[in-house]
Design a protein around this motif. Sequence first.
Motif: not given
Length: 449
Positions: A312-318, A341-344, A380-383
């Motif tokens: 997830i942290n690598s930033g995929p589109s899906i 989720a909060a640590r992504l 900081q990220g997530g969905a």
Amino acid sequence: SLRLTYPRQYRAEGDTLRFTAEGDKAVRAIGFTTPNVRVVDITDPLNVSEVAVTVEPMRDIEGEGYAVIVAPGGRDLTRTLYAYAAAGAARVEAANANQPSGWHESREADFVIVTHGSFREATGPLAARRTAEGLKTEVVDIEDLYDEFSAGAHTPQAVKDFLAWTAQNWARAPRYVLLVGDGSYDPRDYTARGAFDLVPAKLLDTTYMETASDNWYADFDGDGLSEMAVGRLPVRTAAEAAIVLSKITGHEPGGEQAAALMVADRKGADGYDFETATTQVQNLLPAAFSVQRVNRGAQGAEAVRAQIVNGINSGPSIVNWMGHGSVGVWTGEGLLRGEDAARLTNGSRLPLFVMMTCLNGYYQDPSLESLSESLLKAGQGGALAVWTSTGMTEPEGQAAMNRELFGALFGGTGPLRLGEAMQRARTATSDADVRRTWVLIGDPTTRVR
């Protein structure tokens, strides 16, 4: 039902007493702890009036306290009265002037945002952006819908009736609907866990449970397929709304990698092969996509979780998950959990999460936060958005819908907005529970590419 009628004393409990009085007789009620007692006539609920009374100390034989005496009210009239200590009367917390609305008037819109008043200002940038993209957008305060479509009553039916009205009477009916505000199975907060039914949740009976269905709002013929694409941002505070809406308005299609994280559960006691089902979905991705595949298999939970979080942290589109789950987790071992989720740290590279599992979208519990909510609200990220279920359903219908969704998103002549792709995906299954319980936790007008 059973109605039990029995005689009782005219004695207050908790400094209140609801009682009847024959018109030609005086009534003496005892048991009040204060002489400041008021009595109202509630015989006609639409014409309540205060009754003059006399208050005196109780007699020694009656105990300590005060008695209230109500004079006769006239012959041939039985009154229903309510006596209460004045100090116990509820007080109005606030009164706000009503701003008249006119949603029964004919209008034109492609996109309607139905929001709780607390978040109306925060929706402005999204409305402006979609308008600039060519979508005629209207922002509607949920209180206006109560006023116009349910005589002021707090009910999900007001939203459905409004949308049905637009479909029949507006010059151009909306194709997309975004609900901004959390919903709750406890709209009156009986459980004292918080008044979070900000934009009401509609609860339906399914095979295994009662749960929320946002699809219901725009399913005008009851076939489980909505005539408008519906999404929800289940936010409770202005701070949450700001985080989520900034993600949506800041999203530029194609800003993530042309990459997918495909995660599959191992075969369980039910015998369903999640790995094979995931491969069938994966084969629908464009050839240019890079794919990270994670199979749970015999691996330990911590090892699988690390692969998922790093992916997830690598930033995929899906991100696609097929397997078992509950409200806040993937599988009983927690391959992905709400606290993760909060640590992504994927920042603005926000994927669409497709969760073909049970209960990850169960947003209506006032005491819990579903995994979909945790991912959407992560700072900081997530969905960017999550498509998942509020209920418990069988995997065959989920898998059929998963394949159709990927075909809609990545095949054809051009990219669809999320709402359109998800409407199309629902047609791939005849499972009524799958159709009704899948919710878009996100904006239906978002594009992922």
